[in-house]
Design a protein around this motif. Sequence first.
Motif, mmCIF file in Angstrom:
data_model
loop_
_atom_site.group_PDB
_atom_site.id
_atom_site.type_symbol
_atom_site.label_atom_id
_atom_site.label_comp_id
_atom_site.label_asym_id
_atom_site.label_seq_id
_atom_site.Cartn_x
_atom_site.Cartn_y
_atom_site.Cartn_z
ATOM 1 N N LEU A 123 24.248 -1.167 -8.854
ATOM 2 C CA LEU A 123 23.306 -0.195 -9.107
ATOM 3 C C LEU A 123 22.251 -0.185 -8.010
ATOM 4 N N ALA A 124 21.928 -1.497 -7.746
ATOM 5 C CA ALA A 124 20.879 -1.628 -6.395
ATOM 6 C C ALA A 124 21.349 -1.114 -5.257
ATOM 7 N N ALA A 125 22.706 -1.163 -5.103
ATOM 8 C CA ALA A 125 23.328 -0.571 -4.140
ATOM 9 C C ALA A 125 23.434 0.704 -3.776
ATOM 10 N N GLN A 126 23.325 1.488 -4.874
ATOM 11 C CA GLN A 126 23.525 3.158 -4.852
ATOM 12 C C GLN A 126 22.591 3.625 -4.077
ATOM 13 N N PRO A 127 23.018 4.978 -3.654
ATOM 14 C CA PRO A 127 22.083 5.882 -2.801
ATOM 15 C C PRO A 127 20.979 6.146 -3.529
ATOM 16 N N ASP A 128 19.436 5.987 -2.913
ATOM 17 C CA ASP A 128 18.606 6.609 -3.471
ATOM 18 C C ASP A 128 17.909 5.486 -4.711
ATOM 19 N N VAL A 129 18.522 4.258 -4.754
ATOM 20 C CA VAL A 129 17.920 3.563 -5.686
ATOM 21 C C VAL A 129 17.124 2.364 -5.167
ATOM 22 N N GLN A 130 15.939 2.216 -5.466
ATOM 23 C CA GLN A 130 15.033 1.285 -4.711
ATOM 24 C C GLN A 130 15.074 0.068 -5.248
ATOM 25 N N SER A 131 15.425 0.005 -6.679
ATOM 26 C CA SER A 131 15.487 -1.263 -7.338
ATOM 27 C C SER A 131 16.210 -1.194 -8.567
ATOM 28 N N TRP A 146 11.808 9.625 -11.598
ATOM 29 C CA TRP A 146 11.530 8.449 -10.493
ATOM 30 C C TRP A 146 12.108 7.133 -11.208
ATOM 31 N N LYS A 147 12.087 7.064 -12.512
ATOM 32 C CA LYS A 147 12.510 5.688 -13.105
ATOM 33 C C LYS A 147 13.131 6.189 -14.234
ATOM 34 N N TYR A 148 14.436 5.284 -14.183
ATOM 35 C CA TYR A 148 15.360 5.687 -15.341
ATOM 36 C C TYR A 148 15.643 4.314 -16.192
ATOM 37 N N GLU A 149 16.044 4.368 -17.558
ATOM 38 C CA GLU A 149 16.785 3.512 -18.203
ATOM 39 C C GLU A 149 18.333 3.884 -18.367
ATOM 40 N N LEU A 150 19.211 2.808 -18.063
ATOM 41 C CA LEU A 150 20.700 3.354 -18.203
ATOM 42 C C LEU A 150 21.027 2.167 -19.153
ATOM 43 N N SER A 151 21.773 2.793 -20.324
ATOM 44 C CA SER A 151 22.108 1.904 -21.579
ATOM 45 C C SER A 151 23.511 1.939 -21.749
ATOM 46 N N ARG A 153 0.878 -1.188 0.142
ATOM 47 C CA ARG A 153 0.001 -0.204 -0.121
ATOM 48 C C ARG A 153 0.872 1.232 -0.006
ATOM 49 N N GLN A 154 1.903 1.081 0.787
ATOM 50 C CA GLN A 154 3.069 2.176 0.515
ATOM 51 C C GLN A 154 3.462 2.405 -0.887
ATOM 52 N N ALA A 155 3.876 1.536 -1.377
ATOM 53 C CA ALA A 155 4.161 1.437 -2.726
ATOM 54 C C ALA A 155 3.249 2.091 -3.758
ATOM 55 N N ALA A 156 2.143 1.680 -3.662
ATOM 56 C CA ALA A 156 0.872 2.188 -4.478
ATOM 57 C C ALA A 156 0.827 3.666 -4.289
ATOM 58 N N ALA A 157 0.805 4.005 -2.841
ATOM 59 C CA ALA A 157 0.897 5.414 -2.523
ATOM 60 C C ALA A 157 2.024 6.363 -3.138
ATOM 61 N N ASP A 158 3.029 5.652 -3.042
ATOM 62 C CA ASP A 158 4.203 6.366 -3.682
ATOM 63 C C ASP A 158 4.229 6.731 -5.222
ATOM 64 N N ALA A 159 3.544 5.429 -5.939
ATOM 65 C CA ALA A 159 3.304 5.777 -7.267
ATOM 66 C C ALA A 159 2.326 6.654 -7.614
ATOM 67 N N THR A 160 1.193 6.658 -7.014
ATOM 68 C CA THR A 160 0.077 7.717 -6.974
ATOM 69 C C THR A 160 0.870 9.218 -6.818
ATOM 70 N N VAL A 191 16.063 1.363 -13.509
ATOM 71 C CA VAL A 191 16.437 1.649 -12.257
ATOM 72 C C VAL A 191 15.362 2.556 -11.686
ATOM 73 N N GLN A 192 14.763 2.051 -10.333
ATOM 74 C CA GLN A 192 13.650 2.753 -9.844
ATOM 75 C C GLN A 192 14.021 3.717 -8.548
ATOM 76 N N LEU A 193 13.843 4.801 -8.542
ATOM 77 C CA LEU A 193 14.499 5.679 -7.210
ATOM 78 C C LEU A 193 13.378 5.777 -5.997
ATOM 79 N N SER A 194 14.232 5.937 -4.877
ATOM 80 C CA SER A 194 13.045 6.299 -3.881
ATOM 81 C C SER A 194 12.748 7.755 -3.675
ATOM 82 N N ARG A 195 13.673 8.564 -4.271
ATOM 83 C CA ARG A 195 13.213 9.920 -4.594
ATOM 84 C C ARG A 195 13.680 10.564 -5.903
ATOM 85 N N PRO A 196 12.909 11.688 -6.330
ATOM 86 C CA PRO A 196 13.240 11.832 -7.620
ATOM 87 C C PRO A 196 14.617 12.752 -7.729
#
Length: 469
Positions: free
Chosen positions: A414-422, A384-389, A299-306, A433-438
């Motif tokens: 990449l997953a271990a970097q600051p502010d990276v959620q996944s 919030w979400k990036y594609e890195l190529s 539910r928190q993830a859904a709220a963040d997406a909203t 890459v999905q971020l925890s903050r923009p």
Amino acid sequence: MTALRELVTQARAQAGDGDRAGFSRTVAVFSREVIEPFLALLMDADDEVAQLEALCDAVFPPPAPDTAPPAGSPHRLVFAADVLDAPWPTPRRTAALLSIVDAADTRPGQPALDALADEAIAAPPSPARIRLLRRLLSTPVGFTGRPAAARVLAALHAEGKLNAAAVEAAFIADRRVANEDKARLGDVVFGDGADRPDPDGFRAALRSQYDELIWRLTEAPDPDAWHHTPRSPAPRGARFVRRGLALWTGRLPAPPGEYVDEVVAFLCGAQLTDAERAELDGWLGGRPDAERQQVARSRQAAADATARREHPAEPAVAGIEPDHRYPGNAAGYAARRLASTDPVAAALARAPRVFLAVMDADPEGDAIPRADLCEFLHVAGDGWKYELSLSDEVKSIVETGPEEDEDDLLEQQLAAQPDVQSAFHADREWFEVQLSRPLPADEVLARYIDAVSAAHREYARRRGITVPD
């Protein structure tokens, strides 16, 4: 390829037996593998596609282009529906379609049908009009854009013809390749929230059908059903949360796979009224802690997406115009254009002086000076979400295609970097890459460089190679 050939053999037998319904089902399975005709060559499946197209034209003979009625003719809607009424966009059928529509992209399956949709919506009521409206939502012969599809659904509702089949066709077509990077159909229809005026009840009727569609597609979860499940907006009602928990605990069986976690999070993030939330909280009070925590995370993830949708971030770097602007406020940069920004310059200063070709037999052969690294990287996203190529040259300094039993060090870093959620290694040459903050693009690129540097040093260490720092 063996599976595709077996499908062609099966389709040929069904064509010979006059089994049009079975033939259509087989072609639908074939299309899920090939996706779009223009991708067949990339899959080395052009021979199989050519055989299937010949069968399609025999089972569903397309009308001749020179018989197309002119605009305004009462027979034009019938002709258009006949053109669209087939399970595969063959070249002959595409030629017939192009006799009545103008299209910038004339490849089979890709011509835009928006103008034809508006023509059908404006036509007087008739069975031919309803048939064409339905085909516009489901046909693979062309492509009805999301705003036009929403107008078609509204027209069907006005005629009392908005049924489950039409809604399912519209939302399944919404997942097509041509819709990538565009606002989803659910966002087009429901994007302004519950306060948006709905004088004829269309949005309320569609929303009820939408929720029932998700309920049907998730009652026996599997990867294919999940691929076709619309993701926006979240469904409404506590029953979806309970189903998500049943799937998570194994009470609802499903084939294993990464998709299961996605389905669980989607269902547990369902929209709830205050009364439903209170009822759910009472029910969860008697459930194990792990289940309550899973619901809270979802539910928190859904709220963040909203929040991300309602408060879009700005990915562009101040003073540096993006190389590309994409729908959804996304921006793309060749990394070299961001090399002088403070975050990127700092990351390069932390990087090895030279990235050795540690993945090759000769480490000195295709080495990359750190000043040149940005020539081979690219970053694109919405904040919030990036594609890195990356380009082929980087494959000599880090492993970009590890085997299943090998560590994916670059993904891990990449997953271990600051502010990276996944971080997800989507393909050999790009990551999601999905971020925890923009964050703007230069901040994300700096983290990308740090990840490449860390992965490179670890690969070098494992091979006994000294990195020139």
